[in-house]
Enzyme design. Structure first.
Site, PDB file in Angstrom:
ATOM      1  N   ASP A 261     -10.093   2.763 -23.813  1.00  0.00           N
ATOM      2  CA  ASP A 261     -10.795   2.514 -22.563  1.00  0.00           C
ATOM      3  C   ASP A 261     -10.685   3.688 -21.600  1.00  0.00           C
ATOM      4  OD1 ASP A 261     -11.789   0.133 -23.291  1.00  0.00           O
ATOM      5  OD2 ASP A 261     -10.199  -1.046 -22.377  1.00  0.00           O
TER       6      ASP A 261
ATOM      7  N   GLU B  93       1.514  -8.153   8.574  1.00  0.00           N
ATOM      8  CA  GLU B  93       1.548  -6.704   8.849  1.00  0.00           C
ATOM      9  C   GLU B  93       2.575  -5.963   8.017  1.00  0.00           C
ATOM     10  OE1 GLU B  93       0.399  -8.709  11.272  1.00  0.00           O
ATOM     11  OE2 GLU B  93      -1.481  -7.624  11.076  1.00  0.00           O
TER      12      GLU B  93
ATOM     13  N   ARG C 176      -3.130  -6.388 -20.774  1.00  0.00           N
ATOM     14  CA  ARG C 176      -3.948  -5.681 -21.762  1.00  0.00           C
ATOM     15  C   ARG C 176      -3.098  -4.827 -22.701  1.00  0.00           C
ATOM     16  NH1 ARG C 176      -6.899  -2.029 -20.414  1.00  0.00           N
ATOM     17  NH2 ARG C 176      -8.758  -2.347 -21.664  1.00  0.00           N
TER      18      ARG C 176
ATOM     19  N   PRO D 293       0.820  -1.223   0.000  1.00  0.00           N
ATOM     20  CA  PRO D 293       0.000   0.000   0.000  1.00  0.00           C
ATOM     21  C   PRO D 293       0.854   1.273   0.000  1.00  0.00           C
ATOM     22  CG  PRO D 293      -0.595  -1.479   1.822  1.00  0.00           C
ATOM     23  CD  PRO D 293       0.659  -2.009   1.216  1.00  0.00           C
TER      24      PRO D 293
HETATM   25  N1  ADE Z   1      -1.052  -5.036  -0.087  1.00  0.00           N
HETATM   26  C1  ADE Z   1      -2.029  -4.687   0.766  1.00  0.00           C
HETATM   27  N2  ADE Z   1      -2.767  -3.689   0.279  1.00  0.00           N
HETATM   28  C2  ADE Z   1      -2.239  -3.371  -0.942  1.00  0.00           C
HETATM   29  C3  ADE Z   1      -2.537  -2.426  -1.950  1.00  0.00           C
HETATM   30  N3  ADE Z   1      -3.540  -1.556  -1.823  1.00  0.00           N
HETATM   31  N4  ADE Z   1      -1.788  -2.402  -3.062  1.00  0.00           N
HETATM   32  C4  ADE Z   1      -0.738  -3.256  -3.197  1.00  0.00           C
HETATM   33  N5  ADE Z   1      -0.410  -4.170  -2.301  1.00  0.00           N
HETATM   34  C5  ADE Z   1      -1.132  -4.239  -1.168  1.00  0.00           C
END
Ligand code: ADE
Length: 234
Positions: A168, A115, A153, A88
């Site tokens: 797209d 985590e 793609r 993330p």
């Molecule tokens: N791992 C956990 N959440 C994620 C996300 N939003 N993008 C990429 N990997 C992740």
């Protein structure tokens, strides 16, 4: 293109890659995806892949050794590849990023779990860190599948219509307009007349207008970005 995926849960990948366009891309030899079990690269009798974090705090953190060993083994066998950690904290996946990843011959996707992943993977092993959006999932497996799909793609020959990926939503900076098919009228809801007119210029214009209308209503920030000089869509 070759994509290797390193994961603690190889079973997650069995279904999604075996259907429809991705399956056909694999059959046609345009895309090859191999899934590797990280546990096989973990040392010791117990093949431990995670430990509690230094400094305390809850949860477990994935150890660096199996991930480094896995990426190194893949590179030794299949040649150099761009290693990407799904997390993330990464750069948000956009059409521009997907297109540039599609131009790489070989990707190695590292799926984090629990985590987090020891920071040394991002700092000293991965070439890039990619996120699929501002939300946290339970692991990098679904994001890795999203990356495979989004990248595939853009591989020449994968989509029947080579223009499709460009036309797209997002590629042109606005959302796509509505699409209709038969029947001409469904439960009292007709297909817009213009689509039945056979006037291709008018249809093209209508679709573009609808796309702009939709973008204004749902994603105005996309339009603002598009109108900012030098501010690309992505
Ligand atoms: N791992 C956990 N959440 C994620 C996300 N939003 N993008 C990429 N990997 C992740």
């Amino acid at each position: 293109m070759r994509i290797d995926i390193l994961t603690l849960f190889p079973g997650i990948f069995a279904g999604p890659l075996d259907h429809s366009i991705l399956a056909r891309a694999k059959e046609a030899g345009l895309l090859s995806v191999a899934v590797h079990d990280l546990r096989e690269y973990a040392g010791g009798r117990h093949r431990v892949t995670d430990e509690p974090p230094y400094g305390g705090g809850g949860g477990m953190v994935m150890k660096p050794e199996p991930i480094f060993a896995g990426v190194e083994a893949i590179r030794e066998r299949f040649g150099p590849g761009k290693a990407i950690l799904l997390s993330p904290q990464g750069e948000i996946l956009t059409p521009r990023l997907a297109r540039s990843l599609a131009a790489e011959g070989h990707l190695i996707l590292i799926c984090g779990r629990y985590e987090g992943v020891d920071q040394r993977v991002a700092d000293h092993l991965a070439d890039a860190e990619v996120s699929i959006g501002d939300y946290v999932l339970t692991g990098g497996e679904l994001p890795a599948l999203v990356v495979v799909d989004a990248v595939a793609r853009f591989l020449p020959g994968v989509l029947g219509d080579p223009e499709a990926a460009r036309k797209d939503s997002f590629e042109e900076g606005i959302l796509e307009g509505p699409q209709y098919t038969r029947p001409r009228e469904f439960r009292g809801h007709p297909v817009p007349d213009v689509l039945l007119s056979g006037n291709h210029a008018a249809i093209e214009e209508w679709r573009r207008e609808e796309g702009v209308r939709r973008t204004l209503a749902r994603r105005p920030a996309l339009l603002k970005k598009k109108l900012t000089p030098g501010g690309g869509v992505e």
